[in-house]
Scaffold this motif. Structure first.
Motif, mmCIF file in Angstrom:
data_model
loop_
_atom_site.group_PDB
_atom_site.id
_atom_site.type_symbol
_atom_site.label_atom_id
_atom_site.label_comp_id
_atom_site.label_asym_id
_atom_site.label_seq_id
_atom_site.Cartn_x
_atom_site.Cartn_y
_atom_site.Cartn_z
ATOM 1 N N ASP A 8 0.877 -1.158 0.036
ATOM 2 C CA ASP A 8 -0.038 -0.026 0.192
ATOM 3 C C ASP A 8 0.965 1.226 0.179
ATOM 4 N N LEU A 9 1.071 1.688 -1.196
ATOM 5 C CA LEU A 9 2.217 3.136 -1.356
ATOM 6 C C LEU A 9 1.275 4.008 -0.716
ATOM 7 N N ASN A 10 -0.014 4.446 -0.462
ATOM 8 C CA ASN A 10 -0.404 5.421 -0.194
ATOM 9 C C ASN A 10 -0.044 5.295 1.561
ATOM 10 N N ARG A 11 -0.419 4.257 2.088
ATOM 11 C CA ARG A 11 0.149 4.182 3.669
ATOM 12 C C ARG A 11 1.683 4.493 3.711
ATOM 13 N N LEU A 12 2.497 4.223 2.755
ATOM 14 C CA LEU A 12 3.960 4.350 3.101
ATOM 15 C C LEU A 12 3.988 5.857 2.814
ATOM 16 N N ARG A 13 3.187 6.707 1.933
ATOM 17 C CA ARG A 13 3.554 8.099 1.646
ATOM 18 C C ARG A 13 3.119 8.777 3.062
ATOM 19 N N ALA A 14 2.249 8.442 3.683
ATOM 20 C CA ALA A 14 1.779 9.199 4.909
ATOM 21 C C ALA A 14 3.038 9.136 5.782
ATOM 22 N N ASN A 15 4.002 8.386 5.663
ATOM 23 C CA ASN A 15 5.123 8.522 6.629
ATOM 24 C C ASN A 15 5.940 9.621 5.965
ATOM 25 N N ARG A 16 5.712 10.873 6.712
ATOM 26 C CA ARG A 16 6.599 11.902 5.863
ATOM 27 C C ARG A 16 7.920 12.138 6.430
ATOM 28 N N LYS A 17 8.578 11.435 7.405
ATOM 29 C CA LYS A 17 9.798 11.207 8.016
ATOM 30 C C LYS A 17 10.581 10.697 6.950
ATOM 31 N N ARG A 18 9.964 9.608 6.376
ATOM 32 C CA ARG A 18 11.246 9.036 5.526
ATOM 33 C C ARG A 18 10.808 9.057 3.972
ATOM 34 N N PRO A 19 11.825 9.041 3.115
ATOM 35 C CA PRO A 19 11.338 8.788 1.578
ATOM 36 C C PRO A 19 10.729 7.534 1.302
ATOM 37 N N LEU A 20 9.912 7.666 0.160
ATOM 38 C CA LEU A 20 9.177 6.283 -0.267
ATOM 39 C C LEU A 20 10.191 5.351 -0.753
ATOM 40 N N VAL A 21 11.096 5.756 -1.464
ATOM 41 C CA VAL A 21 11.980 4.994 -1.905
ATOM 42 C C VAL A 21 13.342 5.679 -2.080
ATOM 43 N N ARG A 22 14.592 4.994 -1.960
ATOM 44 C CA ARG A 22 15.578 5.624 -2.100
ATOM 45 C C ARG A 22 16.790 4.613 -2.290
ATOM 46 N N LYS A 23 17.861 4.992 -2.813
ATOM 47 C CA LYS A 23 19.004 4.042 -3.226
ATOM 48 C C LYS A 23 19.910 3.856 -1.875
ATOM 49 N N CYS A 24 20.331 2.640 -1.862
ATOM 50 C CA CYS A 24 21.380 2.315 -0.526
ATOM 51 C C CYS A 24 22.332 1.449 -1.147
#
Length: 145
Positions: free
Chosen positions: A73-89
């Protein structure tokens, strides 16, 4: 009186030529790392679900649909404004990128819930289960030995 120094030694391959388990799959904070994680990331990019943008990743419209169908559920993940949705590691053993951010964490959680992986007690090492080997092949084209 001398000072103490931590010496970091490279992981030595076993004499039989097999791969050290921590190189295959492990946790990296709250997401999957190691060879399997890098190959998942490469699969997502090859299928145009994830694309590199500047120094990070971005989900494509096709990727948004795929993740939803996959059970994230990407909408639920987007609700977390403290972290990026996706990033490189950057993966320290493979020297290539794997997926981090809330999407990377959601993938790790999903792999655990579906019992594709099992975390080794007291370790960051993750074992790919029999079901996981089949699923990683089916969903990402990854052959896990």
């Amino acid at each position: 009186m001398g000072t103490l120094c931590n010496v970091i030694r490279p992981i030595q391959a076993p004499a039989d030529g097999s791969t050290v388990p921590i190189r295959i799959a492990r946790t990296c904070y709250d997401h999957l790392a190691g060879k399997v994680a890098v190959q998942v990331c490469e699969s997502l990019q090859e299928r145009k679900l994830l694309m590199p943008v500047d120094d990070t990743f971005q989900l494509t419209a096709r990727g948004e649909r795929w993740f939803k169908e996959f059970g994230i559920d990407l909408n639920r993940l987007r609700a977390n404004r403290k972290r990026p949705l996706v990033r490189k590691c950057l993966d320290w053993t493979e020297r290539k990128f794997h997926v981090a951010g809330t999407t990377g964490a959601a993938l790790l959680d999903l792999f655990r819930k579906r019992e594709w992986i099992k975390r080794e007690a007291g370790s960051r090492v993750v074992t790919i289960t029999g079901n996981g080997k089949v699923a990683f092949q089916r969903h990402f084209g990854i052959m896990v030995e």
